[in-house]
Write an enzyme that holds these catalytic residues in place. Structure first.
Site, short mmCIF file in Angstrom:
data_model
loop_
_atom_site.label_atom_id
_atom_site.label_comp_id
_atom_site.label_asym_id
_atom_site.label_seq_id
_atom_site.Cartn_x
_atom_site.Cartn_y
_atom_site.Cartn_z
CB CYS A 277 -33.95 -18.69 33.51
SG CYS A 277 -33.90 -19.72 34.98
NE ARG B 222 -30.80 -20.09 31.53
CZ ARG B 222 -31.56 -20.09 30.45
NH1 ARG B 222 -31.18 -19.40 29.39
NH2 ARG B 222 -32.69 -20.76 30.42
CG ASP C 137 -30.70 -23.97 29.75
OD1 ASP C 137 -30.07 -24.18 30.80
OD2 ASP C 137 -31.79 -24.47 29.49
P1 4NP Z 1 -32.60 -22.67 33.70
O1 4NP Z 1 -32.13 -24.08 33.10
O2 4NP Z 1 -33.73 -22.18 32.81
O3 4NP Z 1 -31.39 -21.80 33.59
O4 4NP Z 1 -33.04 -22.94 35.12
C1 4NP Z 1 -33.00 -25.16 32.94
C2 4NP Z 1 -33.23 -26.01 33.97
C3 4NP Z 1 -34.05 -27.11 33.81
C4 4NP Z 1 -34.67 -27.32 32.60
C5 4NP Z 1 -34.45 -26.44 31.56
C6 4NP Z 1 -33.62 -25.36 31.72
N1 4NP Z 1 -35.50 -28.45 32.41
O5 4NP Z 1 -35.95 -28.68 31.28
O6 4NP Z 1 -35.76 -29.19 33.40
#
Ligand code: 4NP
Length: 144
Positions: free
Chosen positions: A7, A13, A117
């Site tokens: 991800c 995720r 997300d």
């Molecule tokens: P992930 O969610 O891609 O599902 O881990 C996110 C976690 C952190 C960030 C973006 C998406 N961020 O911008 O820090």
């Protein structure tokens, strides 16, 4: 089979996807190894988001020992299948691909749907767990 879940941040995720897929594969007696990575480096070296840890624990899966890492081009050599959560992850990973063999390994976990997300919405972690779980069950059906 070796599967990499990818991800953006590798804290919400894909850690859930790693934990769920490893859990289901182990339960099915499959010799599968599952890992996860992100394409953004903000959280490298950290544990998953506490809300993902809680959502998984609520379903009997412990993801608290996972450590966030970046996706790397060598992952195309190490893994048989690279499963991404959304279309932006898909283009981020495909940008690393060196040839068609690399490209063929990359698929959306949910086929033609995306795993949204949940980072900015606490209420979305439980539904995202269920979406990922359903996707992992489908993958197991396809590959066994
Ligand atoms: P992930 O969610 O891609 O599902 O881990 C996110 C976690 C952190 C960030 C973006 C998406 N961020 O911008 O820090």
């Amino acid at each position: 089979m070796k599967i990499l879940m990818v991800c953006l941040g590798n804290i919400c995720r894909s850690p859930l996807a790693e934990g769920i897929m490893q859990h289901l594969a182990d339960k099915a007696g499959l010799d599968w190894q599952v890992d996860s990575a992100g394409t953004g480096d903000w959280h490298v070296g950290r544990a998953p988001d506490r809300r993902s840890i809680a959502a998984a624990l609520n379903e009997g899966i412990d993801i608290s020992k996972q450590v966030c890492r970046l996706f790397r081009v060598g992952d195309f050599d190490e893994f048989d299948l690279i499963l991404v959560m959304d279309k932006s992850n898909l283009s981020n990973v495909l940008a690393f691909a060196r040839n068609s063999s690399d490209r063929q390994k990359v698929k959306l976990l949910l086929g033609d749907k995306i795993v949204p997300d949940p980072y900015y919405d606490d209420t979305q972690f439980a539904p995202v767990f269920k979406l990922i779980e359903a996707g992992c069950k489908e993958i197991i059906k396809q590959y066994i």
